[in-house]
Design a protein around this motif. Structure first.
Motif, PDB file in Angstrom:
ATOM      1  N   TRP A 235       0.834  -1.192   0.000  1.00 34.38           N
ATOM      2  CA  TRP A 235       0.000   0.000   0.000  1.00 34.38           C
ATOM      3  C   TRP A 235       0.878   1.255   0.000  1.00 34.38           C
ATOM      4  CZ3 TRP A 235      -1.404  -4.308   2.831  1.00 34.38           C
ATOM      5  CH2 TRP A 235      -2.642  -4.874   2.500  1.00 34.38           C
ATOM      6  N   GLN A 236       0.334   2.313  -0.530  1.00 32.54           N
ATOM      7  CA  GLN A 236       1.058   3.578  -0.587  1.00 32.54           C
ATOM      8  C   GLN A 236       1.147   4.192   0.805  1.00 32.54           C
ATOM      9  OE1 GLN A 236       2.315   5.176  -3.659  1.00 32.54           O
ATOM     10  NE2 GLN A 236       3.482   6.062  -1.968  1.00 32.54           N
ATOM     11  N   GLU A 237       2.353   4.531   1.232  1.00 31.40           N
ATOM     12  CA  GLU A 237       2.551   5.150   2.539  1.00 31.40           C
ATOM     13  C   GLU A 237       2.073   6.598   2.531  1.00 31.40           C
ATOM     14  OE1 GLU A 237       6.704   4.750   3.198  1.00 31.40           O
ATOM     15  OE2 GLU A 237       6.593   2.640   3.793  1.00 31.40           O
ATOM     16  N   ASP A 238       1.587   7.050   3.683  1.00 29.13           N
ATOM     17  CA  ASP A 238       1.155   8.439   3.861  1.00 29.13           C
ATOM     18  C   ASP A 238       2.186   9.148   4.734  1.00 29.13           C
ATOM     19  OD1 ASP A 238       0.019  10.853   4.419  1.00 29.13           O
ATOM     20  OD2 ASP A 238      -1.912  10.058   5.091  1.00 29.13           O
ATOM     21  N   PRO A 239       3.138   9.870   4.131  1.00 24.31           N
ATOM     22  CA  PRO A 239       4.196  10.503   4.923  1.00 24.31           C
ATOM     23  C   PRO A 239       3.737  11.713   5.715  1.00 24.31           C
ATOM     24  CG  PRO A 239       4.431  11.108   2.617  1.00 24.31           C
ATOM     25  CD  PRO A 239       3.300  10.133   2.683  1.00 24.31           C
ATOM     26  N   THR A 240       2.526  12.208   5.453  1.00 23.96           N
ATOM     27  CA  THR A 240       2.065  13.398   6.171  1.00 23.96           C
ATOM     28  C   THR A 240       1.879  13.133   7.665  1.00 23.96           C
ATOM     29  OG1 THR A 240      -0.288  12.938   5.777  1.00 23.96           O
ATOM     30  CG2 THR A 240       0.886  14.212   4.101  1.00 23.96           C
ATOM     31  N   CYS A 241       1.742  11.860   8.037  1.00 26.59           N
ATOM     32  CA  CYS A 241       1.588  11.557   9.456  1.00 26.59           C
ATOM     33  C   CYS A 241       2.860  11.882  10.239  1.00 26.59           C
ATOM     34  CB  CYS A 241       1.197  10.102   9.670  1.00 26.59           C
ATOM     35  SG  CYS A 241       2.421   8.896   9.142  1.00 26.59           S
ATOM     36  N   LEU A 242       3.999  11.937   9.560  1.00 28.89           N
ATOM     37  CA  LEU A 242       5.246  12.309  10.234  1.00 28.89           C
ATOM     38  C   LEU A 242       5.216  13.775  10.652  1.00 28.89           C
ATOM     39  CD1 LEU A 242       7.760  10.446   7.894  1.00 28.89           C
ATOM     40  CD2 LEU A 242       6.957   9.708  10.148  1.00 28.89           C
ATOM     41  N   VAL A 322       7.956   6.051  11.623  1.00 35.70           N
ATOM     42  CA  VAL A 322       7.026   6.316  12.719  1.00 35.70           C
ATOM     43  C   VAL A 322       7.577   5.774  14.029  1.00 35.70           C
ATOM     44  CG1 VAL A 322       4.765   5.717  13.675  1.00 35.70           C
ATOM     45  CG2 VAL A 322       4.955   6.451  11.289  1.00 35.70           C
ATOM     46  N   LEU A 323       8.030   4.526  14.029  1.00 37.19           N
ATOM     47  CA  LEU A 323       8.509   3.907  15.252  1.00 37.19           C
ATOM     48  C   LEU A 323       9.791   4.551  15.765  1.00 37.19           C
ATOM     49  CD1 LEU A 323       7.781   0.172  14.409  1.00 37.19           C
ATOM     50  CD2 LEU A 323       6.536   1.624  16.005  1.00 37.19           C
ATOM     51  N   ALA A 324      10.534   5.187  14.875  1.00 37.92           N
ATOM     52  CA  ALA A 324      11.752   5.881  15.291  1.00 37.92           C
ATOM     53  C   ALA A 324      11.486   7.306  15.755  1.00 37.92           C
ATOM     54  CB  ALA A 324      12.756   5.908  14.134  1.00 37.92           C
ATOM     55  N   HIS A 325      10.242   7.759  15.630  1.00 41.52           N
ATOM     56  CA  HIS A 325       9.930   9.154  15.960  1.00 41.52           C
ATOM     57  C   HIS A 325       9.887   9.354  17.476  1.00 41.52           C
ATOM     58  CE1 HIS A 325       7.947  13.061  15.958  1.00 41.52           C
ATOM     59  NE2 HIS A 325       8.200  13.134  14.650  1.00 41.52           N
ATOM     60  N   PRO A 326      10.462  10.417  17.982  1.00 40.58           N
ATOM     61  CA  PRO A 326      10.512  10.632  19.439  1.00 40.58           C
ATOM     62  C   PRO A 326       9.153  10.849  20.092  1.00 40.58           C
ATOM     63  CG  PRO A 326      11.363  12.552  18.253  1.00 40.58           C
ATOM     64  CD  PRO A 326      11.226  11.457  17.255  1.00 40.58           C
TER      65      PRO A 326
END
Length: 456
Positions: A235-242, A322-326
């Motif tokens: 599936w296409q990732e949604d980078p806006t969640c970052l 996402v999992l690497a995000h603080p």
């Protein structure tokens, strides 16, 4: 063959959790100058390439090719029985034809094959056409150990080929029988191949690896090979969640994702939504297309409006980032092995919601062995209630011991894939074999292959 440039053919089972780690391995080989031909089924190939944002990252050394799985384009690939039987009937002959076509070009001959452990039939094809072969196991070593015990369990009359598998948790008898055939091929592949590499590490699974010394841990591959955009997603990732995560307080967000296969009924889906609302925590929730058994996925009335200030839903997320995000505090997960590895390498505690197969084994690791997470328990009606979700979120995030243990595991796993670490050394040895720099390993492999062929 000794004078040929190394050219590895890689074939995964046509599922996202299998394609992704083998794409990671392909990148490792390409980085060492090994040419790779990566085989997907036609349907999987379309999904992967349509969502692959940085194909140029692999350069000219990687080529993507397809072979049919035997099903018509409109047939349901989530039907495990139908897909498995079609693979067994169709793909061996198609794979042999593809190899013959590639090897027609003298300077491009395939020198090695790397076969997904759940596609053990491909080992027989490799031996038939005279190509050295290695097997890659994409799940935990503990799962593999349980599979390797099957012949003894049959001999001891504890199970037979018609009984329910102890871990597959399939609801259809025919599907169980089809999967059982794949598992028996896995056992045979283990018996006849010298190189059986695993996307795991001794630091996570010491007991399992001590039982089977032939298994070679080379992972977690993602910890040593981080692509800007991970290849292999359906599936296409949604980078806006970052960007949304950037706006949240540190260590505050619950990340919820259940992989590519998990499905809920509408009641359970709504209970999950209510539980997230009751937690009163920021959350990022991956709601995949087709995630519920109903034709459409319906949120509870007013849910989106009530949580809009602290909740975000996406159809697919760039999970490694996402999992690497603080801002992320914990991971509510189906406990697939890829997701499990991604979380432990980022030092995150878990809320465990396994759905299928080896995910229940992984939950045991997370909760009982590593002690970095909590399980979510069903009520008498078989539903994980909103109250259970709320209580477990609070318990996990209010107990610092879970985070401390998760960070300790992160450190040990990360050290294993760094230069001098156990997994790093094993991967280096494997690549040397592919490059034909390890003559002793080559001789041992060829000898074992000869013994297998002699016994056929």
């Amino acid at each position: 063959m000794a004078n040929s440039k190394p050219h590895a053919l890689i074939i995964p089972f046509p599922a996202q959790g299998h394609v992704i780690p083998l794409m990671e391995l392909a990148q490792c080989l390409v980085n060492q100058g090994v040419k790779v031909t990566f085989i997907n089924t036609e349907v999987t190939h379309k999904l992967v390439t349509s969502n692959w944002l940085e194909q140029e990252g692999f350069g000219d050394l990687l080529q993507m090719v397809t072979i049919p799985d035997g099903l018509e384009p409109w047939e349901d690939r989530s039907d495990i029985c139908k897909l498995t039987l079609s693979i067994l009937q169709t793909m061996p002959g198609k794979l042999e034809q593809l190899i013959e076509m590639i090897n027609h070009e003298e300077s491009n001959k395939i020198t090695h094959m790397i076969v997904d452990g759940t596609m053990g039939w491909a080992v027989r094809v490799a031996m038939k056409v005279g190509i050295r072969c290695a097997v890659f196991w994409p799940a935990s070593a503990a799962t593999l150990a349980s599979i390797l015990c099957i012949p003894k369990l049959i001999d001891d009359r504890i199970i037979d080929e018609n009984e329910k598998l102890m871990w597959a948790c399939l609801k259809d008898v025919n599907a169980e029988k089809a999967v059982f055939k794949l598992l028996l091929d896995t056992v045979e592949a283990y018996r006849v191949t010298t190189w059986f590499i695993c996307n795991s590490t001794v630091e996570l699974e010491q007991a399992a690896f001590s039982m089977y010394s032939q298994l070679l841990p080379i992972g977690p591959l993602l910890a040593s090979n981080r692509l800007s955009y991970q290849a292999g997603h359906f599936w296409q990732e949604d980078p806006t969640c970052l960007t949304w995560l950037d706006q949240q307080p540190p260590c505050s967000v619950i990340y919820i994702a259940f992989g590519s296969f998990t499905m809920f009924n509408q009641t359970q889906f709504e209970e999950l939504a209510h539980g997230l609302e009751l937690s009163n925590k920021p959350f990022l929730w991956v709601v995949r297309p087709g995630m519920t058994v109903e034709s459409t996925t319906a949120y509870p009335d007013g849910f989106i409006h009530r949580v809009q200030s602290r909740g975000r839903t996406v159809s697919w997320a760039p999970q490694q980032k996402v999992l690497a995000h603080p801002s992320v505090a914990c991971f509510m997960s189906h406990c697939g092995w890829n997701s499990t590895l991604e979380s432990v390498t980022n030092g995150l505690p878990f809320l465990c919601w396994p759905y299928f197969g080896d995910q229940f084994y992984n939950e045991t690791y997370i909760c009982d062995i590593w002690k970095v997470g909590l399980g979510l328990r069903k009520d008498e009606a078989g539903v994980i209630s909103r109250g259970e979700i709320k209580d477990k979120v609070q318990q996990l995030l209010n107990d610092k011991r879970f985070k401390d243990k998760a960070l300790a595991i992160k450190e040990s796993v990360t050290s294993s894939v760094q230069k001098g670490g156990h997994s790093h050394q094993n991967l280096d040895s494997f690549i040397k074999w592919i490059r034909e720099e390890d003559i002793d390993a080559k001789v041992q492999h060829d000898s074992k292959e000869h013994d297998f062929q002699r016994n056929q």
